[in-house]
Design a protein around this motif. Structure first.
Motif, PDB file in Angstrom:
ATOM      1  N   ARG A 147       0.845  -1.192   0.000  1.00  0.00           N
ATOM      2  CA  ARG A 147       0.000   0.000   0.000  1.00  0.00           C
ATOM      3  C   ARG A 147       0.882   1.245   0.000  1.00  0.00           C
ATOM      4  O   ARG A 147       2.047   1.187   0.360  1.00  0.00           O
ATOM      5  CB  ARG A 147      -0.932   0.016   1.210  1.00  0.00           C
ATOM      6  N   GLN A 148       0.301   2.341  -0.396  1.00  0.00           N
ATOM      7  CA  GLN A 148       1.029   3.605  -0.423  1.00  0.00           C
ATOM      8  C   GLN A 148       0.820   4.340   0.894  1.00  0.00           C
ATOM      9  O   GLN A 148      -0.281   4.736   1.234  1.00  0.00           O
ATOM     10  CB  GLN A 148       0.542   4.488  -1.575  1.00  0.00           C
ATOM     11  N   ILE A 149       1.902   4.516   1.642  1.00  0.00           N
ATOM     12  CA  ILE A 149       1.835   5.170   2.939  1.00  0.00           C
ATOM     13  C   ILE A 149       2.251   6.623   2.779  1.00  0.00           C
ATOM     14  O   ILE A 149       3.292   6.926   2.201  1.00  0.00           O
ATOM     15  CB  ILE A 149       2.738   4.453   3.955  1.00  0.00           C
ATOM     16  N   VAL A 168      -5.598   5.019  -0.402  1.00  0.00           N
ATOM     17  CA  VAL A 168      -6.111   3.697  -0.754  1.00  0.00           C
ATOM     18  C   VAL A 168      -7.156   3.821  -1.847  1.00  0.00           C
ATOM     19  O   VAL A 168      -8.074   4.648  -1.758  1.00  0.00           O
ATOM     20  CB  VAL A 168      -6.725   3.003   0.491  1.00  0.00           C
ATOM     21  N   ASP A 169      -7.046   2.995  -2.877  1.00  0.00           N
ATOM     22  CA  ASP A 169      -8.075   2.881  -3.907  1.00  0.00           C
ATOM     23  C   ASP A 169      -9.193   1.989  -3.376  1.00  0.00           C
ATOM     24  O   ASP A 169      -8.947   0.879  -2.868  1.00  0.00           O
ATOM     25  CB  ASP A 169      -7.495   2.284  -5.184  1.00  0.00           C
ATOM     26  N   VAL A 170     -10.423   2.452  -3.510  1.00  0.00           N
ATOM     27  CA  VAL A 170     -11.571   1.735  -2.939  1.00  0.00           C
ATOM     28  C   VAL A 170     -11.855   0.441  -3.688  1.00  0.00           C
ATOM     29  O   VAL A 170     -12.274  -0.554  -3.091  1.00  0.00           O
ATOM     30  CB  VAL A 170     -12.810   2.654  -2.941  1.00  0.00           C
ATOM     31  N   PRO A 229     -13.635  -5.203  -0.007  1.00  0.00           N
ATOM     32  CA  PRO A 229     -15.013  -5.449   0.436  1.00  0.00           C
ATOM     33  C   PRO A 229     -15.403  -4.649   1.673  1.00  0.00           C
ATOM     34  O   PRO A 229     -16.591  -4.429   1.906  1.00  0.00           O
ATOM     35  CB  PRO A 229     -15.013  -6.958   0.740  1.00  0.00           C
ATOM     36  N   LEU A 230     -14.437  -4.206   2.470  1.00  0.00           N
ATOM     37  CA  LEU A 230     -14.766  -3.405   3.639  1.00  0.00           C
ATOM     38  C   LEU A 230     -14.959  -1.934   3.299  1.00  0.00           C
ATOM     39  O   LEU A 230     -15.346  -1.151   4.170  1.00  0.00           O
ATOM     40  CB  LEU A 230     -13.671  -3.543   4.695  1.00  0.00           C
ATOM     41  N   LEU A 231     -14.690  -1.537   2.044  1.00  0.00           N
ATOM     42  CA  LEU A 231     -14.812  -0.143   1.642  1.00  0.00           C
ATOM     43  C   LEU A 231     -15.855   0.061   0.549  1.00  0.00           C
ATOM     44  O   LEU A 231     -16.720   0.923   0.653  1.00  0.00           O
ATOM     45  CB  LEU A 231     -13.453   0.381   1.157  1.00  0.00           C
ATOM     46  N   GLU A 232     -15.766  -0.697  -0.515  1.00  0.00           N
ATOM     47  CA  GLU A 232     -16.582  -0.467  -1.705  1.00  0.00           C
ATOM     48  C   GLU A 232     -18.072  -0.656  -1.403  1.00  0.00           C
ATOM     49  O   GLU A 232     -18.487  -1.659  -0.810  1.00  0.00           O
ATOM     50  CB  GLU A 232     -16.146  -1.418  -2.821  1.00  0.00           C
ATOM     51  N   VAL A 265      -8.082   8.902   1.722  1.00  0.00           N
ATOM     52  CA  VAL A 265      -6.981   8.979   2.678  1.00  0.00           C
ATOM     53  C   VAL A 265      -7.479   8.393   3.986  1.00  0.00           C
ATOM     54  O   VAL A 265      -8.495   8.839   4.528  1.00  0.00           O
ATOM     55  CB  VAL A 265      -6.512  10.428   2.880  1.00  0.00           C
ATOM     56  N   ILE A 266      -6.783   7.380   4.477  1.00  0.00           N
ATOM     57  CA  ILE A 266      -7.201   6.646   5.665  1.00  0.00           C
ATOM     58  C   ILE A 266      -6.163   6.813   6.759  1.00  0.00           C
ATOM     59  O   ILE A 266      -4.956   6.738   6.509  1.00  0.00           O
ATOM     60  CB  ILE A 266      -7.398   5.144   5.341  1.00  0.00           C
ATOM     61  N   ALA A 267      -6.623   7.061   7.978  1.00  0.00           N
ATOM     62  CA  ALA A 267      -5.769   7.004   9.159  1.00  0.00           C
ATOM     63  C   ALA A 267      -6.083   5.711   9.884  1.00  0.00           C
ATOM     64  O   ALA A 267      -7.264   5.371  10.095  1.00  0.00           O
ATOM     65  CB  ALA A 267      -6.035   8.199  10.078  1.00  0.00           C
ATOM     66  N   GLY A 268      -5.042   4.987  10.251  1.00  0.00           N
ATOM     67  CA  GLY A 268      -5.268   3.714  10.913  1.00  0.00           C
ATOM     68  C   GLY A 268      -4.109   3.318  11.792  1.00  0.00           C
ATOM     69  O   GLY A 268      -2.984   3.818  11.644  1.00  0.00           O
TER      70      GLY A 268
END
Length: 642
Positions: A524-526, A542-544, A548-551, A619-622
């Motif tokens: 993944r791209q950080i 992240v590309d959606v 399955p948890l995003l799209e 853009v996701i923070a995790g």
């Protein structure tokens, strides 16, 4: 996962992959005592692991039996990762390979061999030369496509990622002088920072510039001798990515809020020579400028006196005075006494003018000669940053600071250091000398500086410089580069306790870089990482599509407390998207940009009812574990719709 390296980054990366992402890791390191291996790795495998990670009990040389305290599942000692070593490590069946040797050539050789052995292998390469890294990424990706034409790129991510530990750590180190914190991420031309707020200041108030709440701090963060740096968990530890109800219900705990910030440095002086020269105040000294002003006033006074006493027109009187000053006028024989006196005074002024003109020429030549080599800190400089060390990390931090127009004075002991050329091109003042020698920091005007960045490769040198700077200016903002994490934590706590009103940061470059390298190995791209006490939040683009948890889900459904949160949506056209959300900047030294400037198109504060589409990128923070679960190869079960 295979990790090949010769310093602390390799060990920390192996622990990150094994302990956080639960991956099977093979660690390839040089033999103990090998030539060129850093001093801190000159130990046996068990000794090296124990020295770097106090909690490690042993190093497993065969398949692991579930011991997560080991550095790796398998350890191989080899001088260099050649074809035979890569085959022994299992490169033909591995999913990812990290090459983090300090020698760029060793990493490139191994990357070419690994791509030939396994076209499906995901490569993460540590490389200092960024331009070479871009070409290498394209070459290896093209080689993967040619070697495996039938490979499904949606199922197998065989991408190549070139990273630099210096580039990864530079934003966090430079941020301490921008916002007083190292918790920053750059995305789409924005500088995002994590701001710690006391319990009395609650997020969501009117006029609050915060984008979202990232964490609830532990109750010990306000204690100067407290546990910033501890890995505490439970009630006393930080709560990452809380929901709104938890934020509103929390009492007596500070918060970490994400904000978009900018910094405007002092405007450049308009009085420059030829557009790129030095200010006139730096070309001629103050004493010389006063001398020239005095002579000019004398000439003006003599011209006025000649005009009043002789009755000549003003222009003619000034002309005669100038002729007398340069001793090319006719002698005032037989003329009035006033004219003769003025002529004698004019001749005397001409004699005084000659050495001043010679001094001006010499000072001007000396200034331009020095400007072509190294600049010295200008007179009256204040509010600047003193940067110690112009190695790999120091050079990257210097470039970041100058992008923000922050005034910098560099101190470097080696006149041939790699960052000297960059500092000269950016016209940054440099003091050549050992920072531990008396008078060097004073030459950098530390007493009028706003911050000190100690980024040399020697921990003791950085600590000594920081302690001495604090004696000169107790409230100076200090950020140190320290290799050993335990040492860095002890230094931080002691300095914070001794100077509670001053900002102190002590960080290890490999500690700041390891999470980004590990996440890149996961495919993944950080965008960056932000430490929260001793835990870390990662930010990823992240590309959606395909998740399955995003799209097809709303933002409210996607959010997982303590695991991940969607922060922004990228509206850029898919064909124009850059993997790291970067906006091209003008390069230093060529006078212009690359002609491919893209407008920032991130949308923040999205409604929770927004439904994610396959063409979206977010853009996701995790947390590290959260991103591993969301985007890892072993995705968790998709919960049923309620």
């Amino acid at each position: 996962m295979i990790v090949c390296g010769d310093d602390g980054l390799a060990h920390r990366l192996a622990v990150e992959l094994r302990g956080v992402y639960r991956e099977t890791v093979t660690l390839v390191v040089p033999p103990a005592g090998a030539a060129g291996v850093p001093e801190h790795t000159q130990l046996t495998p068990v000794g090296r692991a124990s020295a770097l990670f106090g909690r490690m009990s042993r190093v497993v040389t065969g398949p692991s039996s579930g011991d997560r305290d080991a550095v790796a599942d398998r350890l191989i000692e080899a001088a260099a990762p050649d074809d035979d070593v890569l085959l022994r490590a299992g490169a033909e069946e591995a999913s990812a390979l990290a090459l983090v040797h300090q020698d760029d050539e060793v990493n490139i050789r191994a990357a070419l061999a690994a791509r030939r052995l396994n076209p499906r292998l995901r490569l993460v390469i540590r490389l200092y030369n960024r331009k070479l890294g871009q070409h290498l990424e394209e070459l290896l990706d093209q080689a993967a496509a040619v070697s495996a034409p039938g490979m499904d790129r949606d199922e197998v991510d065989a991408s190549t990622t070139v990273l630099s530990d210096a580039d990864t750590a530079a934003p966090a180190l430079a941020a301490t002088v921008v916002a007083g914190t190292s918790k920053v991420v750059q995305a789409d031309g924005l500088l995002l920072r994590a701001v710690e707020r006391p319990p009395a200041v609650r997020p969501g108030a009117a006029g609050d510039p915060g984008l979202c709440t990232l964490a609830l701090l532990s109750s010990t963060t306000g204690d100067p001798g407290g546990a910033d740096g501890s890995d505490s968990s439970g009630e006393a530890g930080p709560q990452l990515l809380p929901d709104e109800a938890s934020v509103q219900a929390a009492s007596g705990r500070g918060t970490v809020v994400l904000e978009a910030v900018s910094y405007r440095g002092p405007d450049l002086s308009p009085s420059r020579l030829a557009g790129r020269g030095a200010p006139l105040a730096q070309v001629f000294s103050r004493r010389l400028r006063w001398s020239l002003f005095g002579i000019f006033a004398s000439v003006l006074g003599l011209a006025v006196a000649s005009w009043l006493t002789t009755g000549d027109p003003p222009v003619h009187a000034a002309y005669l005075t100038i002729l007398d000053i340069f001793a090319i006028g006719d002698p005032a024989v037989g003329e009035p006494t006033s004219r003769q006196v003025i002529q004698m005074l004019s001749g005397l002024t001409g004699l005084l003018l000659l050495p001043v003109l010679v001094a001006a020429v010499l000072e001007g030549l000396g200034t331009f000669r020095t400007a072509a080599a190294l600049r010295r800190p200008p007179r009256g400089l204040s509010g600047h940053v003193v940067l110690l060390g112009l190695g790999k990390v120091g050079s990257r931090v210097l470039a970041r600071l100058r992008e923000l127009d922050i005034p910098v004075v560099c101190v470097e002991a080696d006149p041939e250091a790699r960052g000297i050329a960059l500092a000269r091109r950016l016209r940054v003042p440099i003091v050549i000398g050992d920072v531990t020698t008396e008078g060097v920091l004073e030459a950098a005007k530390i007493q009028r500086a706003r911050a000190l960045l100690a980024l040399t490769s020697a921990d003791i040198t950085n600590l000594e410089a920081a302690l001495y700077a604090r004696t000169v200016k107790p409230h100076l903002r200090v950020s140190m580069r320290l290799f050993d994490d335990a040492f860095a934590s002890a230094v931080f706590r002691t300095l914070r306790a001794a100077h509670p009103q001053a900002v102190t940061r002590s960080r290890s470059v490999s500690t700041l870089a390891a999470p980004a390298f590990a996440a890149a190995m996961m495919g993944r791209q950080i965008l960056g990482a932000m430490p929260v006490e001793r835990r870390v939040l990662l930010f990823a683009a992240v590309d959606v599509a395909g998740h399955p948890l995003l799209e097809g889900r709303t933002l409210g459904q996607v959010f997982r407390e303590g695991a991940w949160r969607i922060l922004a949506l990228d509206l850029a056209d898919p064909d124009e998207r850059r993997p790291d959300l970067s906006v091209p900047r003008s390069s230093y030294g060529d006078g212009g940009g690359d002609g491919d400037a893209r407008k920032a198109e991130l949308v923040w504060n999205l409604p929770q009812s927004y439904v994610l589409r396959p063409e979206d990128r977010v853009v996701i923070a995790g947390t590290r574990q959260g991103l591993a679960d969301l985007l890892g190869r072993r995705q968790p079960r998709v919960p049923a719709e309620s």
